[in-house]
Design an enzyme around this catalytic site. Structure first.
Site, PDB file in Angstrom:
ATOM      1  N   GLY A  47       0.873  -1.175   0.000  1.00 35.83           N
ATOM      2  CA  GLY A  47       0.000   0.000   0.000  1.00 35.83           C
ATOM      3  C   GLY A  47       0.898   1.208   0.000  1.00 35.83           C
ATOM      4  O   GLY A  47       1.875   1.256  -0.737  1.00 35.83           O
ATOM      5  N   CYS A  79       6.110  -5.295   0.422  1.00 38.14           N
ATOM      6  CA  CYS A  79       6.200  -3.970  -0.205  1.00 38.14           C
ATOM      7  C   CYS A  79       6.167  -2.832   0.835  1.00 38.14           C
ATOM      8  O   CYS A  79       7.156  -2.630   1.535  1.00 38.14           O
ATOM      9  CB  CYS A  79       5.130  -3.852  -1.274  1.00 38.14           C
ATOM     10  SG  CYS A  79       5.574  -2.690  -2.549  1.00 38.14           S
ATOM     11  N   ARG A 134       5.528  -0.152  -7.756  1.00 32.78           N
ATOM     12  CA  ARG A 134       6.236   0.977  -7.118  1.00 32.78           C
ATOM     13  C   ARG A 134       7.003   0.477  -5.883  1.00 32.78           C
ATOM     14  O   ARG A 134       6.894   1.007  -4.787  1.00 32.78           O
ATOM     15  CB  ARG A 134       5.253   2.095  -6.733  1.00 32.78           C
ATOM     16  CG  ARG A 134       4.673   2.821  -7.940  1.00 32.78           C
ATOM     17  CD  ARG A 134       3.616   3.833  -7.545  1.00 32.78           C
ATOM     18  NE  ARG A 134       2.439   3.200  -6.996  1.00 32.78           N
ATOM     19  CZ  ARG A 134       2.105   3.179  -5.708  1.00 32.78           C
ATOM     20  NH1 ARG A 134       2.847   3.792  -4.821  1.00 32.78           N
ATOM     21  NH2 ARG A 134       1.025   2.553  -5.314  1.00 32.78           N
ATOM     22  N   HIS A 169       4.708  -8.560  -4.323  1.00 32.32           N
ATOM     23  CA  HIS A 169       3.371  -8.866  -3.790  1.00 32.32           C
ATOM     24  C   HIS A 169       2.998 -10.329  -4.023  1.00 32.32           C
ATOM     25  O   HIS A 169       2.312 -10.621  -5.015  1.00 32.32           O
ATOM     26  CB  HIS A 169       2.333  -7.997  -4.510  1.00 32.32           C
ATOM     27  CG  HIS A 169       2.355  -6.569  -4.097  1.00 32.32           C
ATOM     28  ND1 HIS A 169       1.490  -6.056  -3.149  1.00 32.32           N
ATOM     29  CD2 HIS A 169       3.130  -5.552  -4.500  1.00 32.32           C
ATOM     30  CE1 HIS A 169       1.742  -4.764  -2.995  1.00 32.32           C
ATOM     31  NE2 HIS A 169       2.727  -4.433  -3.798  1.00 32.32           N
ATOM     32  N   GLU A 171       0.759 -11.994  -2.730  1.00 36.56           N
ATOM     33  CA  GLU A 171      -0.703 -12.169  -2.630  1.00 36.56           C
ATOM     34  C   GLU A 171      -1.406 -11.896  -3.959  1.00 36.56           C
ATOM     35  O   GLU A 171      -2.583 -12.189  -4.115  1.00 36.56           O
ATOM     36  CB  GLU A 171      -1.266 -11.273  -1.511  1.00 36.56           C
ATOM     37  CG  GLU A 171      -1.405  -9.788  -1.818  1.00 36.56           C
ATOM     38  CD  GLU A 171      -0.089  -9.008  -1.829  1.00 36.56           C
ATOM     39  OE1 GLU A 171       0.999  -9.632  -1.705  1.00 36.56           O
ATOM     40  OE2 GLU A 171      -0.146  -7.773  -1.980  1.00 36.56           O
TER      41      GLU A 171
HETATM   42  N1  GLN Z   1       5.597   2.893  -2.987  1.00 35.40           N
HETATM   43  C1  GLN Z   1       4.956   2.441  -1.789  1.00 35.40           C
HETATM   44  C2  GLN Z   1       5.598   3.029  -0.540  1.00 35.40           C
HETATM   45  O1  GLN Z   1       6.590   3.664  -0.656  1.00 35.40           O
HETATM   46  C3  GLN Z   1       4.991   0.921  -1.690  1.00 35.40           C
HETATM   47  C4  GLN Z   1       4.231   0.331  -2.853  1.00 35.40           C
HETATM   48  C5  GLN Z   1       3.490  -0.923  -2.539  1.00 35.40           C
HETATM   49  O2  GLN Z   1       3.297  -1.324  -1.389  1.00 35.40           O
HETATM   50  N2  GLN Z   1       3.001  -1.538  -3.584  1.00 35.40           N
HETATM   51  O3  GLN Z   1       5.097   2.879   0.522  1.00 35.40           O
END
Ligand code: GLN
Length: 192
Positions: A47, A79, A134, A169, A171
């Site tokens: 997230g 992530c 990301r 990810h 999941e």
């Molecule tokens: N770019 C998000 C962050 O810096 C992480 C991206 C993700 O959890 N898919 O928190």
């Protein structure tokens, strides 16, 4: 065995779906009261780490979860979850749990290569699909951290004690082995 899924923001529903497929009971952590249920492990989903970190503090959930992880409760962090656990974030001053002795770089793949899919070897499991969105990657590890996977030379999965953390990810792909591997860590820990 019950696994708690942090559900304040991000891709928590996909983790819950994976746990359902595996027949593992779960509870959601949405507010402080949820932290007093009985559970044996925690999933920190992807997230936005800055939003999740802010909400954890505003909802007064931060200290309790921090204590649980420090006391050895198993964690699967994906992530943004990896960023929340990391000891330091090289391109951001915000600090979160700092229970995982690694340095990470946020949004490390840049804008063009923000999201991609690949397959790589993950130590102890085999070749697994990896979806990056990301994503951060790990730029440094300290003693005791086991590097589980690399992608294009960058560290993307590690284990440290009961903390399992990855840039991608699991999941979001139709492969349950990483969640099964985590469930084994939780089961072993619950026995002790
Ligand atoms: N770019 C998000 C962050 O810096 C992480 C991206 C993700 O959890 N898919 O928190």
């Amino acid at each position: 065995m019950v696994i708690a899924v942090l559900a304040v923001q991000g891709a928590f529903a996909e983790h819950e779906h994976m746990l359902e497929k595996l027949g593992i009971s779960y509870v959601e952590l949405r507010k402080k009261d949820d932290l007093y249920q009985k559970y044996d492990g925690i999933i920190l989903p992807g997230g936005e780490s800055t939003v999740q970190g802010k909400l954890l503090k505003e909802l007064d959930m931060y200290d309790t979860i921090h204590g649980q992880i420090q006391q050895g409760m198993p964690v699967l962090a994906t992530c943004a979850g990896l960023i929340l656990l990391a000891d330091s974030v090289e391109n951001d001053d915000r600090e979160y749990f700092k229970t995982l002795p690694v340095t990470v770089k946020r949004n490390a793949y840049g804008r063009q290569l923000g999201s991609f899919h690949t397959k790589q070897e993950l130590k102890g499991i085999g070749i697994v699909p990896m979806t990056f969105i990301r994503a951060p990657y790990i730029t440094g590890v300290n003693e005791g951290v086991d590097i589980l996977a690399k992608e294009n030379g960058h560290i993307v999965a590690v284990r440290y004690k009961n903390q399992l953390a990855m840039s991608f990810h699991p999941e979001l792909d139709d492969d349950e082995r990483i969640h099964k591997y985590f469930a084994e860590i939780v089961r072993e820990h619950a026995k002790q």
